[in-house]
Design a protein around this motif. Structure first.
Motif, PDB file in Angstrom:
ATOM      1  N   GLU A  53     -23.636 -35.245 -14.525  1.00 26.23           N
ATOM      2  CA  GLU A  53     -23.913 -35.219 -15.977  1.00 26.23           C
ATOM      3  C   GLU A  53     -24.010 -33.790 -16.489  1.00 26.23           C
ATOM      4  O   GLU A  53     -23.539 -33.475 -17.578  1.00 26.23           O
ATOM      5  N   ASN A  74     -29.598 -31.565  -5.158  1.00 24.94           N
ATOM      6  CA  ASN A  74     -29.865 -31.819  -6.565  1.00 24.94           C
ATOM      7  C   ASN A  74     -29.992 -30.542  -7.400  1.00 24.94           C
ATOM      8  O   ASN A  74     -29.431 -30.432  -8.479  1.00 24.94           O
ATOM      9  N   ALA A  91     -25.434 -37.887  -9.169  1.00 24.45           N
ATOM     10  CA  ALA A  91     -25.456 -38.384 -10.550  1.00 24.45           C
ATOM     11  C   ALA A  91     -25.958 -37.297 -11.499  1.00 24.45           C
ATOM     12  O   ALA A  91     -25.410 -37.076 -12.587  1.00 24.45           O
ATOM     13  N   ASN A  92     -26.971 -36.581 -11.079  1.00 27.99           N
ATOM     14  CA  ASN A  92     -27.567 -35.538 -11.891  1.00 27.99           C
ATOM     15  C   ASN A  92     -26.587 -34.387 -12.109  1.00 27.99           C
ATOM     16  O   ASN A  92     -26.380 -33.897 -13.227  1.00 27.99           O
ATOM     17  N   PRO A 107     -28.621 -39.401 -16.280  1.00 23.10           N
ATOM     18  CA  PRO A 107     -27.858 -39.731 -15.063  1.00 23.10           C
ATOM     19  C   PRO A 107     -28.020 -41.213 -14.734  1.00 23.10           C
ATOM     20  O   PRO A 107     -29.035 -41.824 -15.089  1.00 23.10           O
ATOM     21  N   ILE A 108     -27.027 -41.787 -14.056  1.00 24.24           N
ATOM     22  CA  ILE A 108     -27.101 -43.234 -13.806  1.00 24.24           C
ATOM     23  C   ILE A 108     -28.156 -43.590 -12.764  1.00 24.24           C
ATOM     24  O   ILE A 108     -28.559 -44.735 -12.638  1.00 24.24           O
ATOM     25  N   ASN A 109     -28.582 -42.629 -11.971  1.00 24.56           N
ATOM     26  CA  ASN A 109     -29.692 -42.858 -11.039  1.00 24.56           C
ATOM     27  C   ASN A 109     -30.275 -41.501 -10.660  1.00 24.56           C
ATOM     28  O   ASN A 109     -29.877 -40.477 -11.232  1.00 24.56           O
ATOM     29  N   ALA A 110     -31.191 -41.490  -9.707  1.00 22.66           N
ATOM     30  CA  ALA A 110     -31.897 -40.241  -9.406  1.00 22.66           C
ATOM     31  C   ALA A 110     -31.230 -39.417  -8.300  1.00 22.66           C
ATOM     32  O   ALA A 110     -31.827 -38.488  -7.779  1.00 22.66           O
ATOM     33  N   THR A 111     -29.996 -39.731  -7.967  1.00 28.45           N
ATOM     34  CA  THR A 111     -29.365 -38.973  -6.882  1.00 28.45           C
ATOM     35  C   THR A 111     -28.869 -37.615  -7.374  1.00 28.45           C
ATOM     36  O   THR A 111     -28.615 -37.414  -8.563  1.00 28.45           O
TER      37      THR A 111
END
Ligand code: NDP
Length: 464
Positions: free
Chosen positions: A254, A405, A250-251, A243-247
């Motif tokens: 993907e 998440n 983003a998760n 993922p591009i970040n930990a949000t």
């Protein structure tokens, strides 16, 4: 909406899930100070609040005996009880009065899915959903069409960012560790693709049968019970791009991309089984064709994974209770040791429980002696024998704080149904298998060209 929910309303307070999982999770959240100040249990048992509190006490005694009396009593004191039918508007009018000044309640629908629509409608009609969050329990439909319909109903009362579809499997520690292990170790990245990986196998094997869930299970079967949700989501974690970040966004994005790229199942790459004796289980329909075992092949049509077969197998009354993932690497291109390499020598094995969590690295090493002859070895990267953490504490705590998440998105639910929908047929061939085996022999043909199924081993027989 951000911020912490200011009230928690449990529909299904007298149910099995509440007794087995929810109260103990709430007890632990109470111990860590993470609960909203006001909690409500709703059911139609004709209870008074004291009966609900007694149920909470007995549930915590059975499922969280380590929690001290002060925590248990604090939790009981926070709970109010509302008795009423979910199809009766009066129940919701009373709830609105009791919620009083609450501006951001969290409603948890731990109830049979047939009641979701009615509860959703009446919550909205009584102006209870303006700022509310909503948690719903799986199953999220029984096929693609019903999942789309359910999503339409739920999204009619709260937007996606306030909807929490709970699949407790995604909050299990070994599943979270899969994500962590993949993206915390850069050594995996160069080989995690179709140039180096021959095939992936996921096995969820249960030694027990349908027990007291026979009537429920007979309506569902292995594909709907565990493949469409737990196992396809596990595959998405195994195969997703970083993922591009930990949000959460983003998760989830993907994972959903992978679910969308999984090839829909086809009839000639699936084998269904039923354990001998299943038809005699109390609650099973006569002549039921429900599968208690399934083995299938699919693939992930992305740049990284195209050409790598994925084999998934799940079943009841099998030889062992274990969930294991085997990521099988390709054989070296030529042998320079004068010894042909057998299939299945290089792999990464993830054991996801239930009683132990492991990551093993399978290799071949030279046997001591004058000849260039090898033997299989396994380097154990990680072993954790500790009992499994219950994920409900984590998931409910996240929902109270609004963190999505670990919850399933609408797109992901529908993408996963799209994969299994083509094989959800009322009539299909089904093969019997004896209890204690690893399913019908017909499943072997699926993986014959890839060295056969990898069977998880019993610790007592001395793996690794
Ligand atoms: P139960 O049948 O045990 O409980 C259902 C609850 O809903 C009870 O509190 C019942 O109240 C209440 N209820 C049913 N009909 C009405 C109604 N018309 N009006 C008011 N209350 C009503 O279900 P579970 O707890 O087993 O399951 C709940 C949800 O969780 C389901 O969606 C299930 O699929 C899901 N789930 C369950 C798991 C489990 O292990 N049990 C595991 C994973 C998901 P009363 O008792 O008063 O009738």
């Amino acid at each position: 909406m951000t911020g912490v929910s200011d009230a928690f309303v449990l529909f299904g307070a007298s149910g099995d899930l509440a007794e087995k999982k929810i109260f103990s999770a709430l007890g632990r959240l109470e111990a860590s100070g993470a609960l909203p100040p006001r909690l409500f249990g709703v059911a139609k048992s004709g209870w008074q609040v004291e009966q609900l509190r007694d149920r909470i006490r007995s549930s915590l005694k059975a499922h969280a005996p380590d929690l001290g009396a002060p925590v248990v009593e604090a939790l009981c004191r926070k709970f109010d009880y509302l008795d009423g039918d979910y199809r009766d508007e009066k129940t919701f009018k009373t709830l609105a009065t009791q919620l009083g000044q609450s501006v951001a309640p969290l409603f948890y629908l731990a109830i049979p899915p047939s009641l979701f629509g009615s509860v959703a409608d009446l919550l909205k009609k009584n102006h209870l959903t303006q700022n509310a969050r909503l948690i719903v329990e799986k199953p999220f439909g029984r096929d693609l069409a019903s999942a789309i319909e359910l999503n339409r109903t739920l999204l009619g009362i709260v937007p996606e960012e306030r909807l929490f579809r709970i699949d407790h499997y995604l909050g299990k520690d070994p599943v979270l560790n899969l994500v962590y292990f993949r993206f915390a170790n850069s050594f995996l990245e160069p080989v995690w693709n179709n140039r180096y990986i021959d095939n992936i196998q996921i096995t969820m094997s249960e030694k027990f049968g349908v027990a007291d869930r026979a009537a429920f299970y007979d309506e569902v079967g292995a594909v709907r019970d565990v493949v469409q949700n737990h196992l396809l989501h596990t595959l998405s974690i195994l195969a997703m791009e970083p993922p591009i970040n930990a949000t959460a966004e983003a998760n989830r994005e993907e994972k959903t991309k992978i679910l969308k790229a999984i090839s829909p199942l086809v009839e000639n790459r699936i084998v269904r089984g039923q354990y001998q004796g299943y038809l005699a289980e109390k609650g099973v329909r006569p002549h039921s064709a429900t599968e208690t075992f399934v083995a299938l092949e699919t693939s992930i049509e992305t740049w990284r994974w195209s050409g790598v077969p994925v084999f998934i197998r799940a079943g009841k009354c099998l030889a062992i209770t274990a969930t294991e993932i085997m990521v099988q690497f390709k054989k070296p291109p030529i042998s320079v040791t004068h010894e042909p390499f057998p299939p299945g020598a290089n792999y990464i094995r993830f054991r996801l429980g239930p009683d132990r969590v492991e990551i093993g690295l399978g290799a071949r090493a030279k046997r001591p002696g004058p000849t260039m002859v090898g033997q299989p070895i396994e380097l154990l990267v990680m072993r954790n024998q500790a009992g499994e953490e219950e994920p409900y504490e984590l998931l409910l705590g996240d929902a109270i704080r609004g963190d999505q998440n670990l919850f399933t998105s609408q797109e992901a639910v529908e993408a996963a149904w799209r994969v299994v929908d083509p094989i959800l047929k009322p009539e299909h061939p089904i093969y019997e298998y004896p209890a204690g085996s690893m399913g019908p022999g017909e499943a072997e043909a699926l993986v014959a060209q890839h060295g056969g199924w990898h069977n998880p081993k019993d610790p007592a027989s001395g793996t690794s």
